[in-house]
Scaffold this motif. Structure first.
Motif, PDB file in Angstrom:
ATOM      1  N   VAL A   8      17.559 -37.140  -6.773  1.00 37.73           N
ATOM      2  CA  VAL A   8      16.615 -36.019  -6.734  1.00 37.73           C
ATOM      3  C   VAL A   8      17.102 -35.106  -5.624  1.00 37.73           C
ATOM      4  N   ILE A   9      17.215 -33.808  -5.921  1.00 38.17           N
ATOM      5  CA  ILE A   9      17.634 -32.862  -4.886  1.00 38.17           C
ATOM      6  C   ILE A   9      16.400 -32.134  -4.397  1.00 38.17           C
ATOM      7  N   GLY A  10      16.114 -32.245  -3.104  1.00 36.63           N
ATOM      8  CA  GLY A  10      14.951 -31.572  -2.515  1.00 36.63           C
ATOM      9  C   GLY A  10      13.842 -32.551  -2.166  1.00 36.63           C
ATOM     10  N   GLY A  11      13.541 -32.619  -0.875  1.00 29.58           N
ATOM     11  CA  GLY A  11      12.475 -33.515  -0.403  1.00 29.58           C
ATOM     12  C   GLY A  11      11.214 -32.739  -0.104  1.00 29.58           C
ATOM     13  N   GLY A  12      10.853 -31.793  -0.993  1.00 27.03           N
ATOM     14  CA  GLY A  12       9.528 -31.173  -0.935  1.00 27.03           C
ATOM     15  C   GLY A  12       8.590 -32.047  -1.752  1.00 27.03           C
ATOM     16  N   ILE A  13       7.346 -31.597  -1.915  1.00 24.29           N
ATOM     17  CA  ILE A  13       6.369 -32.453  -2.584  1.00 24.29           C
ATOM     18  C   ILE A  13       6.759 -32.719  -4.039  1.00 24.29           C
ATOM     19  N   ASN A  14       7.418 -31.757  -4.693  1.00 20.93           N
ATOM     20  CA  ASN A  14       7.796 -31.983  -6.088  1.00 20.93           C
ATOM     21  C   ASN A  14       8.942 -32.982  -6.221  1.00 20.93           C
ATOM     22  N   VAL A  33      17.206 -39.495  -2.742  1.00 20.37           N
ATOM     23  CA  VAL A  33      16.752 -38.106  -2.553  1.00 20.37           C
ATOM     24  C   VAL A  33      17.687 -37.439  -1.548  1.00 20.37           C
ATOM     25  N   PHE A  34      18.178 -36.247  -1.893  1.00 18.23           N
ATOM     26  CA  PHE A  34      19.015 -35.464  -0.975  1.00 18.23           C
ATOM     27  C   PHE A  34      18.182 -34.309  -0.435  1.00 18.23           C
ATOM     28  N   GLU A  35      18.047 -34.229   0.864  1.00 19.39           N
ATOM     29  CA  GLU A  35      17.255 -33.157   1.479  1.00 19.39           C
ATOM     30  C   GLU A  35      18.116 -32.477   2.530  1.00 19.39           C
ATOM     31  N   GLN A  42       9.748 -29.375   4.708  1.00 20.62           N
ATOM     32  CA  GLN A  42       9.821 -28.343   5.749  1.00 20.62           C
ATOM     33  C   GLN A  42       9.569 -26.936   5.210  1.00 20.62           C
ATOM     34  N   HIS A  43       9.529 -26.761   3.898  1.00 25.46           N
ATOM     35  CA  HIS A  43       9.413 -25.403   3.362  1.00 25.46           C
ATOM     36  C   HIS A  43       8.060 -25.185   2.685  1.00 25.46           C
ATOM     37  N   GLN A  44       8.047 -24.764   1.419  1.00 21.87           N
ATOM     38  CA  GLN A  44       6.752 -24.420   0.809  1.00 21.87           C
ATOM     39  C   GLN A  44       5.702 -25.522   0.943  1.00 21.87           C
ATOM     40  N   SER A  45       6.150 -26.779   0.865  1.00 20.84           N
ATOM     41  CA  SER A  45       5.179 -27.888   0.834  1.00 20.84           C
ATOM     42  C   SER A  45       4.375 -28.023   2.118  1.00 20.84           C
ATOM     43  N   GLY A  50      -3.047 -25.025   1.110  1.00 17.84           N
ATOM     44  CA  GLY A  50      -3.641 -26.369   1.114  1.00 17.84           C
ATOM     45  C   GLY A  50      -4.796 -26.535   0.135  1.00 17.84           C
ATOM     46  N   VAL A  51      -4.825 -25.697  -0.892  1.00 18.87           N
ATOM     47  CA  VAL A  51      -5.939 -25.765  -1.844  1.00 18.87           C
ATOM     48  C   VAL A  51      -5.547 -26.643  -3.040  1.00 18.87           C
ATOM     49  N   VAL A  52      -6.444 -27.524  -3.419  1.00 19.85           N
ATOM     50  CA  VAL A  52      -6.264 -28.286  -4.661  1.00 19.85           C
ATOM     51  C   VAL A  52      -6.954 -27.453  -5.739  1.00 19.85           C
ATOM     52  N   ASN A 171      19.511 -34.127   6.129  1.00 17.50           N
ATOM     53  CA  ASN A 171      20.655 -33.307   6.554  1.00 17.50           C
ATOM     54  C   ASN A 171      21.763 -33.314   5.497  1.00 17.50           C
ATOM     55  N   SER A 172      21.384 -33.282   4.239  1.00 15.70           N
ATOM     56  CA  SER A 172      22.361 -33.400   3.143  1.00 15.70           C
ATOM     57  C   SER A 172      22.220 -32.255   2.136  1.00 15.70           C
ATOM     58  N   PRO A 173      22.615 -31.031   2.536  1.00 12.53           N
ATOM     59  CA  PRO A 173      22.521 -29.919   1.576  1.00 12.53           C
ATOM     60  C   PRO A 173      23.507 -30.084   0.424  1.00 12.53           C
ATOM     61  N   ASN A 378      11.010 -22.753 -11.479  1.00 12.85           N
ATOM     62  CA  ASN A 378       9.848 -21.997 -10.987  1.00 12.85           C
ATOM     63  C   ASN A 378       8.666 -22.949 -10.834  1.00 12.85           C
ATOM     64  N   ALA A 379       8.212 -23.097  -9.590  1.00 11.87           N
ATOM     65  CA  ALA A 379       7.029 -23.950  -9.352  1.00 11.87           C
ATOM     66  C   ALA A 379       6.189 -23.350  -8.227  1.00 11.87           C
ATOM     67  N   PRO A 380       5.673 -22.133  -8.459  1.00  7.62           N
ATOM     68  CA  PRO A 380       4.809 -21.549  -7.432  1.00  7.62           C
ATOM     69  C   PRO A 380       3.409 -22.163  -7.536  1.00  7.62           C
ATOM     70  N   SER A 381       2.455 -21.617  -6.798  1.00 11.61           N
ATOM     71  CA  SER A 381       1.091 -22.135  -6.847  1.00 11.61           C
ATOM     72  C   SER A 381       0.592 -22.141  -8.295  1.00 11.61           C
ATOM     73  N   PRO A 382      -0.024 -23.175  -8.832  1.00  9.54           N
ATOM     74  CA  PRO A 382      -0.513 -24.380  -8.164  1.00  9.54           C
ATOM     75  C   PRO A 382       0.500 -25.538  -8.170  1.00  9.54           C
ATOM     76  N   GLY A 383       1.717 -25.258  -7.701  1.00 11.49           N
ATOM     77  CA  GLY A 383       2.780 -26.263  -7.780  1.00 11.49           C
ATOM     78  C   GLY A 383       2.501 -27.494  -6.939  1.00 11.49           C
ATOM     79  N   ALA A 384       1.808 -27.324  -5.819  1.00  5.98           N
ATOM     80  CA  ALA A 384       1.525 -28.495  -4.974  1.00  5.98           C
ATOM     81  C   ALA A 384       0.393 -29.315  -5.589  1.00  5.98           C
ATOM     82  N   THR A 385      -0.636 -28.630  -6.080  1.00 13.24           N
ATOM     83  CA  THR A 385      -1.723 -29.329  -6.779  1.00 13.24           C
ATOM     84  C   THR A 385      -1.150 -30.159  -7.929  1.00 13.24           C
TER      85      THR A 385
HETATM   86  C1  LIG Z   1       1.909 -18.938   0.882  1.00 15.78           C
HETATM   87  C2  LIG Z   1       1.792 -20.032  -0.132  1.00 15.78           C
HETATM   88  C3  LIG Z   1       0.555 -20.551  -0.471  1.00 15.78           C
HETATM   89  C4  LIG Z   1       0.439 -21.546  -1.445  1.00 15.78           C
HETATM   90  N1  LIG Z   1      -0.769 -22.130  -1.673  1.00 15.78           N
HETATM   91  C5  LIG Z   1      -0.865 -23.165  -2.544  1.00 15.78           C
HETATM   92  C6  LIG Z   1      -2.091 -23.833  -2.731  1.00 15.78           C
HETATM   93  O1  LIG Z   1      -3.083 -23.559  -2.071  1.00 15.78           O
HETATM   94  N2  LIG Z   1      -2.145 -24.823  -3.668  1.00 15.78           N
HETATM   95  C7  LIG Z   1      -1.045 -25.175  -4.409  1.00 15.78           C
HETATM   96  O2  LIG Z   1      -1.168 -26.040  -5.270  1.00 15.78           O
HETATM   97  N3  LIG Z   1       0.142 -24.574  -4.206  1.00 15.78           N
HETATM   98  C8  LIG Z   1       0.256 -23.606  -3.283  1.00 15.78           C
HETATM   99  N4  LIG Z   1       1.472 -23.015  -3.053  1.00 15.78           N
HETATM  100  C9  LIG Z   1       2.633 -23.463  -3.828  1.00 15.78           C
HETATM  101  C10 LIG Z   1       3.201 -24.785  -3.314  1.00 15.78           C
HETATM  102  O3  LIG Z   1       3.345 -24.769  -1.910  1.00 15.78           O
HETATM  103  C11 LIG Z   1       4.526 -25.040  -3.992  1.00 15.78           C
HETATM  104  O4  LIG Z   1       4.326 -24.961  -5.390  1.00 15.78           O
HETATM  105  C12 LIG Z   1       5.120 -26.430  -3.688  1.00 15.78           C
HETATM  106  O5  LIG Z   1       5.083 -26.700  -2.313  1.00 15.78           O
HETATM  107  C13 LIG Z   1       6.527 -26.486  -4.198  1.00 15.78           C
HETATM  108  O6  LIG Z   1       7.092 -27.707  -3.805  1.00 15.78           O
HETATM  109  P1  LIG Z   1       8.648 -27.967  -4.030  1.00 15.78           P
HETATM  110  O7  LIG Z   1       8.901 -29.362  -3.646  1.00 15.78           O
HETATM  111  O8  LIG Z   1       8.992 -27.535  -5.406  1.00 15.78           O
HETATM  112  O9  LIG Z   1       9.369 -26.912  -3.068  1.00 15.78           O
HETATM  113  P2  LIG Z   1       9.611 -26.985  -1.486  1.00 15.78           P
HETATM  114  O10 LIG Z   1       8.451 -27.520  -0.766  1.00 15.78           O
HETATM  115  O11 LIG Z   1      10.088 -25.628  -1.086  1.00 15.78           O
HETATM  116  O12 LIG Z   1      10.758 -28.040  -1.355  1.00 15.78           O
HETATM  117  C14 LIG Z   1      12.080 -27.801  -1.741  1.00 15.78           C
HETATM  118  C15 LIG Z   1      12.938 -28.703  -0.898  1.00 15.78           C
HETATM  119  O13 LIG Z   1      14.275 -28.629  -1.327  1.00 15.78           O
HETATM  120  C16 LIG Z   1      15.133 -28.638  -0.206  1.00 15.78           C
HETATM  121  N5  LIG Z   1      16.399 -28.025  -0.620  1.00 15.78           N
HETATM  122  C17 LIG Z   1      16.595 -26.747  -1.044  1.00 15.78           C
HETATM  123  N6  LIG Z   1      17.875 -26.565  -1.395  1.00 15.78           N
HETATM  124  C18 LIG Z   1      18.501 -27.748  -1.205  1.00 15.78           C
HETATM  125  C19 LIG Z   1      19.839 -28.181  -1.387  1.00 15.78           C
HETATM  126  N7  LIG Z   1      20.785 -27.351  -1.845  1.00 15.78           N
HETATM  127  N8  LIG Z   1      20.152 -29.470  -1.064  1.00 15.78           N
HETATM  128  C20 LIG Z   1      19.191 -30.319  -0.596  1.00 15.78           C
HETATM  129  N9  LIG Z   1      17.917 -29.946  -0.402  1.00 15.78           N
HETATM  130  C21 LIG Z   1      17.570 -28.687  -0.704  1.00 15.78           C
HETATM  131  C22 LIG Z   1      14.361 -27.813   0.807  1.00 15.78           C
HETATM  132  O14 LIG Z   1      14.812 -28.029   2.134  1.00 15.78           O
HETATM  133  C23 LIG Z   1      12.956 -28.289   0.571  1.00 15.78           C
HETATM  134  O15 LIG Z   1      12.615 -29.406   1.348  1.00 15.78           O
HETATM  135  C24 LIG Z   1       1.607 -22.034  -2.077  1.00 15.78           C
HETATM  136  C25 LIG Z   1       2.866 -21.549  -1.712  1.00 15.78           C
HETATM  137  C26 LIG Z   1       2.972 -20.592  -0.727  1.00 15.78           C
HETATM  138  C27 LIG Z   1       4.325 -20.155  -0.293  1.00 15.78           C
END
Ligand SMILES: Cc1cc2nc3c(=O)[nH]c(=O)nc-3n(C[C@H](O)[C@H](O)[C@H](O)COP(=O)(O)OP(=O)(O)OC[C@H]3O[C@@H](n4cnc5c(N)ncnc54)[C@H](O)[C@@H]3O)c2cc1C
Length: 402
Positions: A8-14, A33-35, A42-45, A50-52, A171-173, A378-385
């Protein structure tokens, strides 16, 4: 038989949710997992509202609607099981003017179609009972909308999957994925190819997802265009003026939900986020810029088509970017007692919003699987929910297709 290997590439919530689901479906596989950062989420997550989300706004039948509804149940259950705070504080979407009423009613119909529990339209008297300082001519009340810390949930998932045998390489981009007939190889940004190949890879790279996908041979579009969202924290002495979440009726001319009052799980009350083009994909302070990121969107035809179509809303948002008092005044239309509240800036969030070549914003989640590789584009809000449901969806599709 050799143990199957998944990356899995990316240690965000998804990404973490996908890794967890892989282990749940088959405890005998190996998951790595490669992060790129030195810790997870550290980023969007960890930079969001913080809304469900209960599933009010999304097109019935679409991925956002179905995965958000399923995601709420999974997140609530996860928080209960792992003792992570979850507060069902409720939300009101408030109309101030008659012209907003048809749009408010349309949201109500979508909420019903999506099966959002207990949602109803209310008048000004009931609004006063729920939010005593809020004004409005009508509102939609969603008592089951909740708040959490997605950063905390992500960290909990990381601990859980490590205990179950997953490996998280910090530390593994990753630069690109190289798919051969029977395996996928991972080339790191250092140029080194990871010694082990993988049977399947799921890329959840958030703000960098288009670059990783393109480097790996996927289509150029949709492209990520970063939109930041500024938040302000309300002075402690005023925070009791709002009980839960107060949202405007979204403006159809603008793709985001509008500045809202958000209670935080740590007790703070924030106003925000606005939405404006960011000078960098990971530029959280706002006083620096990333030339590569700027050149990337300025050189993209889709961005200019989007910009041409969104001049009025861009100007409206710009006012809140340059002036803190205009920002507060916009929010105080809903809670007039906060017109002169003092606020302090909080760290902004940056949305990984995918944009098509014709300048439209990808509305639904975009998840693309080709061969042994799946990319979340593409995984914008409600991507964390929706994260735990996104994990379930991707992993079950993967199992079904192989
Ligand atoms: C301002 C704002 C408000 C929001 N409010 C809500 C809300 O209230 N409720 C809700 O449900 N959603 C909300 N969201 C959306 C939600 O935060 C995102 O949908 C969710 O966090 C996406 O998670 P992710 O794991 O896909 O991305 P990210 O959290 O961005 O994680 C991606 C990860 O991949 C890593 N990565 C990137 N490139 C590489 C690479 N080449 N090699 C290794 N690692 C890499 C990054 O370092 C990062 O850790 C909001 C977003 C924003 C920005």
């Amino acid at each position: 038989m050799r143990q199957k290997r998944y990356a899995v590439i990316g240690g965000g919530i998804n990404g973490l949710a996908v890794a967890r689901q892989l282990i749940l479906e088959n405890p005998d596989i190996q998951v790595t997992v490669f992060e790129k950062e030195d810790s997870v989420a550290q980023h969007q997550s960890s930079h969001n509202s913080g809304v469900v989300h209960a599933g009010l706004y999304y097109e019935p039948g679409g991925l956002k609607a179905t995965l958000c509804r399923r995601g709420v149940d999974l997140i609530r259950a996860y928080c209960t099981e792992h003792n992570v705070p979850y507060d069902e504080c409720g939300k009101v979407v408030v109309a101030l003017k008659d012209e907003e009423l048809p749009r408010l009613e349309a949201i109500y119909r979508k909420a019903q179609a999506n099966g959002v529990p207990d949602v109803r339209l209310i008048g000004p008297e009931e609004l006063k009972e729920i939010e005593p300082n809020c004004v409005g001519i009508r509102a939609l009340y969603s008592p089951r909308t909740a708040i959490v810390s997605y950063g905390q949930i992500a960290e909990q998932i990381a601990r859980e999957i490590q205990m179950k045998g997953a490996r998280i390489c910090l530390n593994s981009p990753v630069h690109k994925l190289i798919e051969r007939s029977d395996q996928v190889h991972i080339e790191l940004q250092s140029g080194e190819v990871f010694p082990q190949g993988f049977d399947y890879v799921v890329a959840c790279a958030g703000l960098q997802s288009d670059r990783l996908a393109m480097n790996s041979g996927d289509k150029e579009t949709p492209k990520i265009v970063p939109f930041f969202g500024q938040y302000y924290v309300i002075d402690e002495t005023y925070k009791s003026h709002v009980k839960g979440l107060i949202y405007p009726v979204p403006d159809p001319r603008f793709p985001f939900l509008g500045v809202h009052f958000t209670k935080r799980i740590d007790g703070q009350m924030t106003i925000g986020p606005n939405a404006f083009i960011s000078m960098g994909r990971e530029n959280y302070t706002g006083d620096r810029f990333n030339l590569r990121d700027i050149v990337d969107y300025l050189g993209y035809g889709g961005f200019w088509k989007f910009a041409a179509r969104n001049v009025p809303s861009t100007l409206r948002e710009l006012r809140t970017v340059v002036s803190k008092s205009i920002f507060v005044r916009e929010a105080a239309k809903y809670v007039p007692s906060l017109a002169n509240v003092s606020v302090s800036p909080a760290v902004r969030g940056i949305r990984a919003q995918a944009m098509e070549g014709d300048g439209s914003l990808a509305d639904d989640f975009v998840i693309r699987q080709t061969g042994r590789v799946t990319h979340i584009r593409n995984a914008p809000s409600p991507g964390a929910t929706s994260s735990l449901a996104i994990g379930e969806h991707i992993v079950r599709n993967l199992i079904r297709s192989h």
